[in-house]
Design a protein around this motif. Structure first.
Motif, mmCIF file in Angstrom:
data_model
loop_
_atom_site.group_PDB
_atom_site.id
_atom_site.type_symbol
_atom_site.label_atom_id
_atom_site.label_comp_id
_atom_site.label_asym_id
_atom_site.label_seq_id
_atom_site.Cartn_x
_atom_site.Cartn_y
_atom_site.Cartn_z
ATOM 1 N N TRP A 26 0.844 -1.295 -0.089
ATOM 2 C CA TRP A 26 0.131 -0.043 -0.211
ATOM 3 C C TRP A 26 0.756 1.180 0.034
ATOM 4 C CZ3 TRP A 26 -1.938 -3.920 3.560
ATOM 5 C CH2 TRP A 26 -2.895 -4.491 3.217
ATOM 6 N N PRO A 27 0.296 2.279 -0.445
ATOM 7 C CA PRO A 27 0.996 3.696 -0.590
ATOM 8 C C PRO A 27 1.387 4.046 0.829
ATOM 9 C CG PRO A 27 -0.814 3.728 -1.877
ATOM 10 C CD PRO A 27 -1.036 2.438 -1.167
ATOM 11 N N LEU A 28 2.299 4.830 0.958
ATOM 12 C CA LEU A 28 2.639 5.482 2.244
ATOM 13 C C LEU A 28 3.281 6.804 1.970
ATOM 14 C CD1 LEU A 28 5.961 5.503 3.125
ATOM 15 C CD2 LEU A 28 5.588 3.035 2.633
ATOM 16 N N ALA A 29 3.288 7.718 3.077
ATOM 17 C CA ALA A 29 3.830 9.036 3.181
ATOM 18 C C ALA A 29 4.458 9.484 4.417
ATOM 19 C CB ALA A 29 2.708 10.237 2.606
ATOM 20 N N VAL A 30 5.258 10.225 4.483
ATOM 21 C CA VAL A 30 6.196 10.621 5.658
ATOM 22 C C VAL A 30 6.622 12.033 5.466
ATOM 23 C CG1 VAL A 30 7.931 10.028 7.377
ATOM 24 C CG2 VAL A 30 7.249 8.085 5.834
ATOM 25 N N LEU A 31 6.174 12.674 6.624
ATOM 26 C CA LEU A 31 6.604 14.407 6.629
ATOM 27 C C LEU A 31 7.287 14.363 8.052
ATOM 28 C CD1 LEU A 31 4.364 17.228 5.324
ATOM 29 C CD2 LEU A 31 5.693 17.309 7.785
ATOM 30 N N ALA A 37 1.597 8.568 6.993
ATOM 31 C CA ALA A 37 0.289 7.857 6.712
ATOM 32 C C ALA A 37 0.638 6.839 5.903
ATOM 33 C CB ALA A 37 -0.518 8.744 5.756
ATOM 34 N N LEU A 38 0.166 5.566 6.285
ATOM 35 C CA LEU A 38 0.015 4.399 5.696
ATOM 36 C C LEU A 38 -1.251 3.922 5.266
ATOM 37 C CD1 LEU A 38 2.005 1.940 4.881
ATOM 38 C CD2 LEU A 38 1.091 0.813 7.166
ATOM 39 N N VAL A 39 -1.601 3.892 3.673
ATOM 40 C CA VAL A 39 -2.971 3.760 3.088
ATOM 41 C C VAL A 39 -3.170 2.140 3.050
ATOM 42 C CG1 VAL A 39 -4.421 4.172 1.406
ATOM 43 C CG2 VAL A 39 -2.388 5.674 1.795
ATOM 44 N N ALA A 46 -0.212 -4.152 10.442
ATOM 45 C CA ALA A 46 0.166 -2.764 9.929
ATOM 46 C C ALA A 46 0.574 -1.665 11.043
ATOM 47 C CB ALA A 46 -0.864 -2.101 8.953
ATOM 48 N N ARG A 47 -0.113 -1.863 12.151
ATOM 49 C CA ARG A 47 -0.101 -1.296 13.353
ATOM 50 C C ARG A 47 1.481 -1.460 13.939
ATOM 51 N NH1 ARG A 47 -4.327 1.487 15.751
ATOM 52 N NH2 ARG A 47 -3.463 1.116 18.150
ATOM 53 N N VAL A 62 -6.895 4.852 6.399
ATOM 54 C CA VAL A 62 -5.255 5.139 6.505
ATOM 55 C C VAL A 62 -4.786 5.194 8.003
ATOM 56 C CG1 VAL A 62 -4.082 7.265 6.207
ATOM 57 C CG2 VAL A 62 -5.834 6.930 4.665
ATOM 58 N N LEU A 63 -3.841 4.578 8.050
ATOM 59 C CA LEU A 63 -3.222 4.562 9.295
ATOM 60 C C LEU A 63 -2.402 5.566 9.463
ATOM 61 C CD1 LEU A 63 -2.794 2.877 11.972
ATOM 62 C CD2 LEU A 63 -1.163 1.499 10.985
ATOM 63 N N LEU A 64 -2.432 6.443 10.771
ATOM 64 C CA LEU A 64 -1.482 7.494 10.862
ATOM 65 C C LEU A 64 -0.861 7.361 12.166
ATOM 66 C CD1 LEU A 64 -4.421 9.681 9.979
ATOM 67 C CD2 LEU A 64 -2.142 10.062 8.851
ATOM 68 N N ALA A 65 0.370 7.922 12.211
ATOM 69 C CA ALA A 65 1.100 7.878 13.509
ATOM 70 C C ALA A 65 1.900 9.234 13.413
ATOM 71 C CB ALA A 65 2.311 6.817 13.403
#
Length: 248
Positions: free
Chosen positions: A27-32, A105-107, A70-71, A112-115
């Motif tokens: 799955w897609p992911l994004a990190v900021l 964000a992990l889609v 995923a968590r 969406v799972l967010l940390a």
């Protein structure tokens, strides 16, 4: 899901770092990440956070066979990055005391799972309303929660940028996880405080309400924050459900 990124730079050293993997498997992911102001080598910490967390979450198909797994993968990636950043800060004099906020964000298939740690944020846009998903880990947020400050008063507080959780400043890390159940048309935004310090949530909501394509909304958000003063680096990631190409 679309992932886009844009940055408006106001400092000679950019302490923000962003990484997006819109076509990552499974799955897609994004990190900021936003290197902590007042700490040496914040830009090193934020770059390490993005690189290490992204690498830690890139596994073969089937790795995230359930939200529970995923968590755990998310927590493991954050712990690994924290250990590396903390070790670098302890072993290199020039990096002593560095740290970074982070939002990930992990889609997953239906959510969406967010940390997050610190005051980099995640928002969701749905049915004409912008909702803040994360709550800042900061001293002023604790005072807001206690009814001692309003959101507006917090912006002018001399403690506005004192975060209570961050990546790389202690041997152990306590990330907060959130989930957002996806519906068609949902938009998710990750951003650094360079955006939210300059623009109130109501202003950001009004820009989402115009419902421009993400390729237009991204630069409009950056431009509005710069026009409002642009006192810090500004980083934004936008995602939209049911679209499969990257913009920005």
């Amino acid at each position: 899901m679309v992932a886009g990124v844009d940055m408006g730079l106001q400092r000679s050293n950019n302490e923000d770092a962003v990484g997006t993997q819109p076509k990552a498997k499974p799955w897609p992911l994004a990190v900021l990440a936003d290197g902590m102001g007042g700490y040496s080598a914040g830009e090193v910490a934020s770059a390490m956070a993005v690189d290490l967390i992204t690498a830690g979450l890139q596994h073969g198909p089937g790795s995230f066979s359930s939200p529970l797994l995923a968590r755990q993968e998310m927590l493991d990636a954050l712990a690994m990055a924290n250990t590396a950043i903390y070790a670098a800060a302890q072993s290199t004099a020039d990096y002593r005391g560095m740290g970074t906020t982070v939002v990930v964000a992990l889609v997953l298939q239906s959510e969406v799972l967010l940390a997050h740690l610190g005051d980099s944020r995640a928002y969701a846009w749905r049915s004409g309303k912008l909702q803040r998903i994360t709550r800042d880990h900061s001293l002023v947020q604790e005072e807001i929660n206690a009814g001692l400050l309003t959101e507006q008063e917090a912006k002018s507080s001399r403690f506005a940028h004192l975060v209570t959780r961050a990546l790389g400043v202690a041997p152990q890390v306590d990330a907060e996880l959130n989930q957002w159940p996806l519906q068609p048309g949902d938009r998710i935004m990750l951003c650094s405080d360079g955006l939210t310090d300059m623009l109130d949530d109501s202003v950001i909501e009004s820009m989402f309400a115009e419902e421009p394509p993400l390729s237009q909304l991204l630069p409009r958000l950056i431009a509005a924050a710069n026009a409002a003063g642009g006192k810090d680096n500004i980083s934004v990631v936008l995602m939209e459900a049911d679209v499969n190409e990257m913009i920005g």
